[in-house]
Scaffold this motif. Structure first.
Motif, short mmCIF file in Angstrom:
data_model
loop_
_atom_site.label_atom_id
_atom_site.label_comp_id
_atom_site.label_asym_id
_atom_site.label_seq_id
_atom_site.Cartn_x
_atom_site.Cartn_y
_atom_site.Cartn_z
N MET A 44 73.25 63.63 48.98
CA MET A 44 74.05 64.08 50.12
C MET A 44 73.49 63.46 51.39
O MET A 44 72.29 63.32 51.56
N LEU A 45 74.40 63.10 52.29
CA LEU A 45 74.02 62.56 53.60
C LEU A 45 74.22 63.66 54.65
O LEU A 45 75.31 64.23 54.75
N TYR A 46 73.19 63.97 55.40
CA TYR A 46 73.26 64.92 56.50
C TYR A 46 73.16 64.14 57.81
O TYR A 46 72.23 63.35 57.99
N ILE A 47 74.10 64.39 58.72
CA ILE A 47 74.13 63.72 60.01
C ILE A 47 73.93 64.78 61.09
O ILE A 47 74.78 65.66 61.26
N PHE A 48 72.82 64.72 61.78
CA PHE A 48 72.50 65.69 62.84
C PHE A 48 72.70 65.07 64.21
O PHE A 48 72.21 63.96 64.47
N ASP A 49 73.37 65.80 65.08
CA ASP A 49 73.40 65.45 66.50
C ASP A 49 71.99 65.70 67.07
O ASP A 49 71.25 66.53 66.54
N MET A 50 71.65 65.03 68.14
CA MET A 50 70.33 65.23 68.74
C MET A 50 70.37 66.31 69.83
O MET A 50 69.90 67.43 69.64
N GLY A 54 72.96 61.20 64.36
CA GLY A 54 74.17 60.59 64.91
C GLY A 54 74.37 61.14 66.31
O GLY A 54 74.80 62.28 66.46
N THR A 55 74.04 60.37 67.33
CA THR A 55 73.95 60.91 68.69
C THR A 55 74.69 60.07 69.72
O THR A 55 74.64 58.84 69.68
N ASN A 56 75.37 60.76 70.61
CA ASN A 56 75.88 60.12 71.82
C ASN A 56 74.73 60.11 72.81
O ASN A 56 74.20 61.15 73.17
N THR A 57 74.35 58.92 73.23
CA THR A 57 73.24 58.83 74.17
C THR A 57 73.33 57.56 75.00
O THR A 57 74.06 56.62 74.64
N ILE A 58 72.62 57.55 76.09
CA ILE A 58 72.52 56.38 76.95
C ILE A 58 71.15 55.74 76.74
O ILE A 58 70.24 56.38 76.23
N GLU A 59 71.03 54.49 77.14
CA GLU A 59 69.78 53.76 76.93
C GLU A 59 68.57 54.52 77.48
O GLU A 59 67.52 54.61 76.83
N SER A 60 68.71 55.10 78.67
CA SER A 60 67.59 55.80 79.32
C SER A 60 67.08 56.95 78.47
O SER A 60 65.87 57.14 78.33
N HIS A 61 67.99 57.72 77.90
CA HIS A 61 67.60 58.86 77.06
C HIS A 61 67.14 58.40 75.69
O HIS A 61 66.21 58.97 75.11
N TYR A 62 67.77 57.35 75.17
CA TYR A 62 67.36 56.79 73.88
C TYR A 62 65.89 56.38 73.93
O TYR A 62 65.10 56.72 73.04
N ARG A 63 65.52 55.66 75.00
CA ARG A 63 64.13 55.21 75.12
C ARG A 63 63.17 56.40 75.19
O ARG A 63 62.09 56.38 74.62
N GLN A 78 67.19 57.40 59.60
CA GLN A 78 67.84 56.38 60.43
C GLN A 78 68.43 57.08 61.64
O GLN A 78 68.79 58.25 61.57
N THR A 79 68.55 56.37 62.74
CA THR A 79 69.22 56.90 63.92
C THR A 79 70.40 56.02 64.27
O THR A 79 70.28 54.79 64.34
N TYR A 80 71.53 56.67 64.48
CA TYR A 80 72.76 56.00 64.91
C TYR A 80 73.06 56.49 66.33
O TYR A 80 73.49 57.61 66.53
N ALA A 81 72.77 55.63 67.30
CA ALA A 81 72.91 55.98 68.71
C ALA A 81 74.13 55.27 69.29
O ALA A 81 74.27 54.05 69.14
N SER A 82 74.98 56.02 69.97
CA SER A 82 76.22 55.47 70.50
C SER A 82 75.97 54.24 71.37
O SER A 82 76.73 53.27 71.30
N PRO A 125 86.66 58.44 65.90
CA PRO A 125 86.41 58.41 64.45
C PRO A 125 85.57 57.21 63.99
O PRO A 125 84.87 57.30 62.98
N ASP A 126 85.63 56.10 64.75
CA ASP A 126 84.83 54.93 64.36
C ASP A 126 83.34 55.22 64.38
O ASP A 126 82.57 54.57 63.67
N PHE A 127 82.91 56.20 65.18
CA PHE A 127 81.50 56.58 65.20
C PHE A 127 81.04 56.95 63.79
O PHE A 127 80.03 56.46 63.29
N TRP A 128 81.80 57.81 63.11
CA TRP A 128 81.43 58.25 61.75
C TRP A 128 81.73 57.18 60.71
O TRP A 128 80.99 57.05 59.75
N ARG A 129 82.78 56.40 60.93
CA ARG A 129 83.10 55.32 59.98
C ARG A 129 81.94 54.33 59.91
O ARG A 129 81.60 53.85 58.83
N ILE A 130 81.35 54.02 61.06
CA ILE A 130 80.21 53.10 61.07
C ILE A 130 79.05 53.70 60.27
O ILE A 130 78.43 53.01 59.44
N ILE A 131 78.76 54.97 60.49
CA ILE A 131 77.66 55.62 59.77
C ILE A 131 77.93 55.65 58.27
O ILE A 131 77.06 55.29 57.46
#
Length: 196
Positions: free
Chosen positions: A1-7, A106-115, A128-132, A142-148
Motif C-alpha cells: 500500500m502507498l500512503y501519501i501524507f500532506d506536510m 505529497g505537499t504543496n510548498t514553496i522553495e523557501s519552505h521546502y528548504r 520520497q517527497t513530492y513537493a509541488s 489531479p495531475d499532482f496525484w497522477r505524477i505520484i
C-alpha cells in the motif's frame, strides 16, 4: 500500500507566518495579500506561482519588491518559518513503513519552505517527497496525484492520501484514491484501522 501524507497541517503544524512577515516589513496583512496578488488571478498570485515552481525565492521577493516599493533582500518566507513535527504522526509514519508500506510526502510548498523542511530533516520521515514547487503542479490539480501514482507505479485503488484540506481530499478521492481528511492523529489511526 502507498500512503501519501500532506506536510503542513498534518505532519507539521501550519506555522502561520503572515503576521510576523507583515510586522517585519511594516505593512498590513491586507497590503501583503495585495502585493502577493492573492484573491485575484492565479497567474498574478506570487505564492501560487512559487507553489507551482514557476517562481523561486529570489524571483518572489524581486516581484514583491517591485509591487510594494519595499526593497526586500532577505527571504523572510524561509527565515521566519519554523514548523514543528506532530510526534504522533511521526510515530504513525514510522509504524506504516515498518509494516512494509511505502510512505511518501505529497505537499504543496514553496522553495523557501521546502528548504526549511530539508534543513530540519522533516522529509527524512518518508521514502520520497513530492513537493509541488519541484513537480510544477499543486493540489488540488489531479495531475499532482497522477505524477505520484506514475512515479510510484501504483494504482489509485492501492493508495491512501491524508490531508487537512477538504478540497484536496475530494480531488484525490475523485481519482479513486482512498482519501482521509486529517483532524487529529487519534482519529487518523482509527480511520486507517477501519479501512484496513
Amino acid at each position: 500500500m502507498l500512503y501519501i501524507f500532506d506536510m503542513g497541517g498534518v505532519v507539521t503544524n501550519d506555522a502561520y507566518i503572515r503576521p510576523r512577515i507583515c510586522s517585519v516589513l511594516g505593512i498590513s496583512e491586507a497590503d501583503y495579500r495585495r502585493y502577493c496578488g492573492q484573491g485575484g488571478r492565479k497567474e498574478d498570485d506570487l505564492l501560487a506561482l512559487a507553489g507551482d515552481g514557476l517562481l523561486d525565492a529570489k524571483g518572489f521577493w524581486k516581484e514583491f519588491s517591485r509591487r510594494s516599493g519595499i526593497e526586500v533582500k532577505t527571504d523572510w518566507l524561509h527565515w521566519i518559518f519554523h514548523p514543528s513535527v506532530n510526534e504522533e504522526i511521526r510515530a504513525l509514519v514510522g509504524k506504516l513503513r515498518s509494516q512494509g508500506n511505502r510512505v511518501v510526502c505529497g505537499t504543496n510548498t514553496i522553495e523557501s519552505h521546502y528548504r526549511n523542511h530539508v534543513e530540519n530533516g522533516d522529509y527524512a520521515l518518508f521514502d520520497q517527497t513530492y513537493a509541488s514547487c519541484l513537480m510544477g503542479v499543486s493540489k488540488p490539480d489531479p495531475d499532482f496525484w497522477r505524477i505520484i501514482l506514475t512515479a510510484e507505479d501504483v494504482d489509485a485503488k492501492d493508495a491512501v492520501f491524508i490531508d487537512d484540506r477538504q478540497e484536496n481530499v475530494d480531488a484525490a478521492a475523485g481519482l479513486g484514491i482512498r482519501a482521509i481528511r486529517f483532524r487529529s492523529a487519534s482519529e487518523l489511526v482509527q480511520e486507517l484501522a477501519a479501512g484496513a
